[in-house]
Design a protein around this motif. Structure first.
Motif, PDB file in Angstrom:
ATOM      1  N   ARG A 108     -15.491  43.842 -11.332  1.00  0.00           N
ATOM      2  CA  ARG A 108     -16.517  44.767 -11.761  1.00  0.00           C
ATOM      3  C   ARG A 108     -16.894  44.391  -9.905  1.00  0.00           C
ATOM      4  O   ARG A 108     -17.318  43.255  -9.552  1.00  0.00           O
ATOM      5  CB  ARG A 108     -17.821  44.039 -12.803  1.00  0.00           C
ATOM      6  N   LYS A 109     -16.039  44.809  -9.720  1.00  0.00           N
ATOM      7  CA  LYS A 109     -17.070  45.295  -7.545  1.00  0.00           C
ATOM      8  C   LYS A 109     -18.087  45.339  -7.094  1.00  0.00           C
ATOM      9  O   LYS A 109     -19.060  46.231  -8.168  1.00  0.00           O
ATOM     10  CB  LYS A 109     -15.608  45.041  -7.307  1.00  0.00           C
ATOM     11  N   ASN A 110     -18.876  44.808  -5.861  1.00  0.00           N
ATOM     12  CA  ASN A 110     -19.649  45.870  -5.267  1.00  0.00           C
ATOM     13  C   ASN A 110     -21.014  44.852  -5.988  1.00  0.00           C
ATOM     14  O   ASN A 110     -21.937  46.030  -5.854  1.00  0.00           O
ATOM     15  CB  ASN A 110     -19.911  47.380  -5.038  1.00  0.00           C
ATOM     16  N   LEU A 111     -20.806  44.009  -6.447  1.00  0.00           N
ATOM     17  CA  LEU A 111     -22.316  43.468  -6.977  1.00  0.00           C
ATOM     18  C   LEU A 111     -22.978  42.719  -5.493  1.00  0.00           C
ATOM     19  O   LEU A 111     -23.054  42.296  -5.002  1.00  0.00           O
ATOM     20  CB  LEU A 111     -22.089  42.071  -7.797  1.00  0.00           C
ATOM     21  N   LEU A 112     -24.524  42.539  -6.322  1.00  0.00           N
ATOM     22  CA  LEU A 112     -25.174  42.055  -4.822  1.00  0.00           C
ATOM     23  C   LEU A 112     -25.184  40.747  -4.336  1.00  0.00           C
ATOM     24  O   LEU A 112     -24.707  40.253  -5.846  1.00  0.00           O
ATOM     25  CB  LEU A 112     -26.576  42.744  -5.182  1.00  0.00           C
ATOM     26  N   THR A 113     -25.130  40.034  -4.022  1.00  0.00           N
ATOM     27  CA  THR A 113     -24.993  38.564  -3.265  1.00  0.00           C
ATOM     28  C   THR A 113     -25.988  38.511  -2.793  1.00  0.00           C
ATOM     29  O   THR A 113     -25.941  39.514  -1.343  1.00  0.00           O
ATOM     30  CB  THR A 113     -24.424  38.167  -3.255  1.00  0.00           C
ATOM     31  N   ALA A 114     -26.124  37.231  -2.518  1.00  0.00           N
ATOM     32  CA  ALA A 114     -27.766  37.164  -0.857  1.00  0.00           C
ATOM     33  C   ALA A 114     -26.220  36.819   0.234  1.00  0.00           C
ATOM     34  O   ALA A 114     -25.693  36.021   0.296  1.00  0.00           O
ATOM     35  CB  ALA A 114     -28.192  35.788  -0.930  1.00  0.00           C
ATOM     36  N   ILE A 115     -27.159  37.316   0.821  1.00  0.00           N
ATOM     37  CA  ILE A 115     -26.798  36.830   2.305  1.00  0.00           C
ATOM     38  C   ILE A 115     -27.022  35.824   3.263  1.00  0.00           C
ATOM     39  O   ILE A 115     -28.068  35.482   3.215  1.00  0.00           O
ATOM     40  CB  ILE A 115     -27.751  38.493   3.430  1.00  0.00           C
ATOM     41  N   PRO A 116     -26.094  34.674   3.253  1.00  0.00           N
ATOM     42  CA  PRO A 116     -26.050  33.396   4.355  1.00  0.00           C
ATOM     43  C   PRO A 116     -27.397  33.174   5.507  1.00  0.00           C
ATOM     44  O   PRO A 116     -26.231  34.090   5.831  1.00  0.00           O
ATOM     45  CB  PRO A 116     -24.829  33.276   4.618  1.00  0.00           C
ATOM     46  N   GLY A 117     -28.323  32.298   4.834  1.00  0.00           N
ATOM     47  CA  GLY A 117     -28.923  32.736   6.717  1.00  0.00           C
ATOM     48  C   GLY A 117     -30.297  33.779   6.841  1.00  0.00           C
ATOM     49  O   GLY A 117     -30.317  32.997   7.152  1.00  0.00           O
ATOM     50  N   CYS A 118     -30.087  34.325   5.737  1.00  0.00           N
ATOM     51  CA  CYS A 118     -30.902  35.577   5.859  1.00  0.00           C
ATOM     52  C   CYS A 118     -32.705  35.149   5.501  1.00  0.00           C
ATOM     53  O   CYS A 118     -32.551  34.852   4.123  1.00  0.00           O
ATOM     54  CB  CYS A 118     -30.014  37.065   5.439  1.00  0.00           C
ATOM     55  N   ILE A 119     -33.974  35.030   6.169  1.00  0.00           N
ATOM     56  CA  ILE A 119     -34.691  34.910   5.727  1.00  0.00           C
ATOM     57  C   ILE A 119     -35.912  36.277   5.166  1.00  0.00           C
ATOM     58  O   ILE A 119     -35.739  37.192   6.443  1.00  0.00           O
ATOM     59  CB  ILE A 119     -34.976  34.261   6.551  1.00  0.00           C
ATOM     60  N   GLY A 120     -36.463  36.459   4.526  1.00  0.00           N
ATOM     61  CA  GLY A 120     -37.537  38.021   5.012  1.00  0.00           C
ATOM     62  C   GLY A 120     -36.791  38.844   3.813  1.00  0.00           C
ATOM     63  O   GLY A 120     -35.812  38.267   2.693  1.00  0.00           O
ATOM     64  N   THR A 121     -37.251  40.161   3.905  1.00  0.00           N
ATOM     65  CA  THR A 121     -36.527  40.873   3.504  1.00  0.00           C
ATOM     66  C   THR A 121     -34.748  41.742   3.107  1.00  0.00           C
ATOM     67  O   THR A 121     -34.597  41.732   4.139  1.00  0.00           O
ATOM     68  CB  THR A 121     -37.483  42.231   2.977  1.00  0.00           C
ATOM     69  N   GLY A 122     -34.475  42.721   2.448  1.00  0.00           N
ATOM     70  CA  GLY A 122     -32.935  43.175   2.673  1.00  0.00           C
ATOM     71  C   GLY A 122     -32.090  41.979   3.138  1.00  0.00           C
ATOM     72  O   GLY A 122     -31.272  41.861   3.648  1.00  0.00           O
ATOM     73  N   CYS A 123     -32.054  40.655   2.203  1.00  0.00           N
ATOM     74  CA  CYS A 123     -31.146  39.450   2.488  1.00  0.00           C
ATOM     75  C   CYS A 123     -30.377  39.930   1.069  1.00  0.00           C
ATOM     76  O   CYS A 123     -29.751  38.567   0.664  1.00  0.00           O
ATOM     77  CB  CYS A 123     -32.367  38.583   2.377  1.00  0.00           C
ATOM     78  N   GLN A 124     -29.679  41.025   1.019  1.00  0.00           N
ATOM     79  CA  GLN A 124     -28.844  40.764   0.362  1.00  0.00           C
ATOM     80  C   GLN A 124     -27.236  42.001   0.435  1.00  0.00           C
ATOM     81  O   GLN A 124     -27.618  42.974   1.115  1.00  0.00           O
ATOM     82  CB  GLN A 124     -29.631  41.735  -1.046  1.00  0.00           C
ATOM     83  N   GLU A 125     -26.119  41.746   0.085  1.00  0.00           N
ATOM     84  CA  GLU A 125     -25.015  42.470   0.791  1.00  0.00           C
ATOM     85  C   GLU A 125     -23.658  42.948  -0.838  1.00  0.00           C
ATOM     86  O   GLU A 125     -24.527  42.619  -1.474  1.00  0.00           O
ATOM     87  CB  GLU A 125     -24.525  41.724   1.476  1.00  0.00           C
ATOM     88  N   GLN A 126     -23.477  43.857  -0.799  1.00  0.00           N
ATOM     89  CA  GLN A 126     -22.708  44.176  -1.960  1.00  0.00           C
ATOM     90  C   GLN A 126     -21.649  43.287  -1.804  1.00  0.00           C
ATOM     91  O   GLN A 126     -20.040  44.004  -1.807  1.00  0.00           O
ATOM     92  CB  GLN A 126     -22.226  45.339  -1.584  1.00  0.00           C
ATOM     93  N   THR A 127     -21.077  42.655  -2.005  1.00  0.00           N
ATOM     94  CA  THR A 127     -19.837  41.486  -1.153  1.00  0.00           C
ATOM     95  C   THR A 127     -19.350  40.838  -2.924  1.00  0.00           C
ATOM     96  O   THR A 127     -18.426  40.438  -3.157  1.00  0.00           O
ATOM     97  CB  THR A 127     -19.689  40.716  -0.227  1.00  0.00           C
TER      98      THR A 127
END
Length: 718
Positions: free
Chosen positions: A539-558
């Motif tokens: 199962r691919k393209n799961l949402l995970t946190a962006i390292p070092g990101c602060i605030g909103t929009g801190c997820q990517e599909q890796t």
């Protein structure tokens, strides 16, 4: 399959016996994959390919729970029906979620279908299907988007309704059991005219019981009329309806692991029936009404058109007080005051689902084709009044007060959501002698529009979401004369997901893909099937946190989750009167890609909660064939649930459990002709009342499994 002659007339003709004059129009039930099945083995499936295909020719794992199995095991819910199915982990939340169908297939949640059409539904207005409504249940394992659109990589569970019969059926069933269980079933069917152009069926049930969690109760009432019209041998229309009310359906809580899975120094352990809620506040009032149709017209022996559709309206009122899963689950260090929260929802939703397909059977040289092209459409329109989940008065576990003064939910949002999905698909089943090749592809367009209003400010946020995806499937299977059929297949799935990335772009759908190799074996002249499969699902393209990101929009599909496993299943009649179902599943489920953040450690190498690595079960029934007790059926089953991860970081495991079930049934008509049509039965699940955990979701939140259930029944058919 549409047949011009009844079976008896055909047999007379074959034997050379004069055949009496027959009416020009006679009806038989729909495709053989939808007809009543005798025993535990279904020979054909309509679910896997949307064509009536022998299971031994399908290059993908599929298991079927027949009506005989449902009745003899005493199953009344989907979870109970799936207890002896390989690759399936039913009852993920044990006895505290009878109101929901929560299970996994090959380690992933699976979509529920009814008569080949998806059953959309929120948690609190779920159109749950009672098992007495069903003719059979098909479990198609692995990604299945080519035939059914959006869904997870685990597979689908297709519940197939009872349909009108050409022969008269009258049945009444009475059931009683522990937890003050009382139930009445009724099923009536037959033709309305001499030519059997018009058929009817009316099925219904009502039951009430105390919940297995203290201070809870269950109530359900439903009726499902259906009607078939067949004006000629090539055309058939069936109307299916259901009207259901579930005014009470147990609880939806859990218990802290600190006093359930582990025991503090004082030695007090919360038992399996412990209730974490409030009897005055607890509400689960659901209702749903539906009308659907199945239409078939055959233009010729080579060309047929089929159309299915359904309209459904569902409502749900939900109020809950439940154990808070944060920290230890207790307010005080002595672990005596359980911390709790309260909340609720009011939900209304309407669904429209349609599926139209054209099937052509033809040959190109030595190749025989069963080609299918189709288009389906789904629309869900829902309104949800949602609350915050605020603190509720704590519960003294040594002196619990289940009728406290608890405020109504704090309503904070009103959400109107509209979802649309359209898919076009094509499939070709190609046969060359004993080799069968399956090829399929599909393209889907999905659109979701949400209008969420914050009640405190009156501000409405409009969120559109679009997704599109292509999915494919390919497989081949070879049927040797010996009955051995090795196969290999590849299949894909997709699921739209909400939200946007840091640049404001909508997230892509999650993707699922599976490679499966296996073998099926059906000894010639037997009514038994043995299967083995090895699979790799991702199962691919799961949402995970962006390292070092602060605030909103801190997820990517890796993110990525991978399952590798083995399944073995045997079912059928091994000797006269002896039927067996045996299963073993090995599921190695782990995250293979994930990011870490300060608040969320990486999950790489960790297994999701609630999925045992090992599962095994065997159910055996023998019916005496001769003597004064001829017709007595004796059955026993053993289910083994292996250990599973207890929390996302896998810091502890949920212990394994072995459960024993048993059943007796007796056809009284074989004992005395005066009792013809009467049958008595006794079903006991978890015979030794084993106290076990179905799963844990965190270090402070666990779910006990079902306690011993005893049901006695009397059925009369005439």
């Amino acid at each position: 399959m549409l047949l011009p002659l009844p079976a008896m007339a055909m047999a007379q003709a074959a034997a050379g016996t004069p055949v009496p004059a027959l009416a020009p129009i006679l009806v038989q039930s729909t495709a053989s994959a939808l007809e009543p099945t005798s025993g535990y083995l279904a020979q054909e499936s309509l679910t896997a390919t949307k064509t009536d295909t022998p299971v031994i020719e399908i290059p993908q794992s599929i298991s079927t729970v027949t009506q005989d199995q449902l009745r003899q095991q005493g199953a009344t819910s989907l979870n109970q029906a799936l207890r002896y199915t390989s690759g399936v982990t039913p009852e993920n939340r044990g006895a505290v979620a009878t109101r929901l169908d929560q299970f996994t297939v090959r380690g992933f949640s699976a979509a529920s279908f009814l008569d080949g059409l998806r059953v959309f539904g929120s948690r609190d207005a779920l159109p749950q299907v009672d098992a007495y409504r069903l003719e059979r249940i098909d479990v198609l394992k692995g990604p299945s988007s080519v035939m059914f659109g959006q869904g997870g990589p685990g597979g689908i569970v297709n519940q197939i309704s009872k349909r009108p019969l050409t022969e008269r059926l009258n049945e009444i069933g009475l059931h009683v059991g522990n937890f003050d269980y009382r139930r009445l079933d009724a099923d009536f069917s037959g033709p309305l005219d001499a030519d059997k152009r018009f058929l009817y069926r009316v099925t219904g049930s009502a039951y009430l019981s105390d919940g297995q969690i203290d201070h809870t109760k269950e109530r359900r009432y439903w009726i499902a009329p259906s009607f078939t019209w067949q004006p000629n041998r090539d055309t058939r229309l069936t109307i299916l309806t259901n009207f259901q009310r579930d005014p009470d359906m147990g609880s939806y809580g859990g218990v802290p692991a600190m006093r359930a899975l582990t025991v503090p120094a004082d030695g007090y352990r919360l038992r399996a029936g412990f209730y974490d809620g409030d009897a005055n506040y607890e509400t689960s009032d659901r209702r749903h009404n539906l009308v659907g149709y199945q239409f078939e017209h055959r233009f010729s022996d080579a060309l047929a058109w089929r159309s299915n559709g359904r309209l459904l309206h569902a409502e749900g009122i939900y109020r809950t007080v439940y154990a808070d899963s944060s920290g230890t689950g207790f307010v005080d260090p002595g672990l005596t005051l359980m911390q709790r929260r309260r909340g609720g929802t009011n939900v209304e939703m309407d669904q429209v689902v349609l599926d139209n397909r054209l099937q052509a059977d033809f040959a190109t040289g030595a190749l025989h084709h069963t080609a299918l092209v189709g288009v389906d459409f789904a629309h869900l329109d829902s309104d949800t009044l949602g609350s915050s989940f605020d603190a509720a008065p704590p519960l003294d576990i040594f002196n619990p007060d289940y009728r406290q003064v608890i405020p109504e939910p704090n309503w904070i949002s009103q959400t109107h959501q509209r979802q649309y999905q359209t898919g076009v698909y094509a499939q070709d089943q190609i046969k060359l002698d004993r080799l069968s090749v399956l090829l399929g592809g599909r393209y889907d367009w999905s659109r979701t529009m949400s209008d969420a209003t914050t009640l405190a400010t009156g501000v409405t946020r409009h969120t559109p979401q679009r997704a599109k995806a292509f999915t494919g499937r390919a497989g081949l299977i070879y049927n040797f004369d010996s009955g051995v059929a090795p196969y290999v297949s590849y299949s894909e799935s997709f699921e739209p997901q909400s939200g946007t990335d840091r640049d404001g772009n909508p997230f892509d759908p999650t993707e699922g893909e599976q490679i499966e190799v296996g073998v099926k074996y059906q000894p010639r002249g037997t009514n038994a099937l043995f299967t083995a499969a090895a699979f790799d699902v991702r199962r691919k393209n799961l949402l995970t946190a962006i390292p070092g990101c602060i605030g909103t929009g801190c997820q990517e599909q890796t993110g990525e989750l991978r399952t590798r496993g083995l399944e073995f299943e045997a079912r059928g009649e091994l000797a006269r009167g002896l039927t067996v179902i045996g299963n073993y599943s090995y599921i190695d489920n782990a995250y293979t890609r994930d990011n870490a953040s300060s608040s969320s450690p990486s999950l790489v190498g960790k297994a999701p909660t609630g999925v045992p690595v090992h599962q095994a079960s065997v159910w055996t029934r023998y019916e005496l064939q001769d003597g004064p007790l001829a017709g007595l059926g004796m059955a026993a089953g053993v289910r083994y649930l292996g250990t599973s991860a207890g929390d996302p970081q896998n810091t502890f495991k949920v212990p394994a459990a072995t459960l024993v079930d048993a059943a007796l049934d007796l056809d009284l008509g074989r004992v005395s002709p005066d009792l013809k049509g009467m049958q008595v039965a006794l079903n006991v699940s978890n015979l030794f009342n084993k106290e076990y955990f179905a799963s844990c979701w965190s270090t402070s939140f666990c779910y006990y499994g079902y306690q011993r259930s005893v049901r006695a029944s009397l059925r009369y058919r005439w």
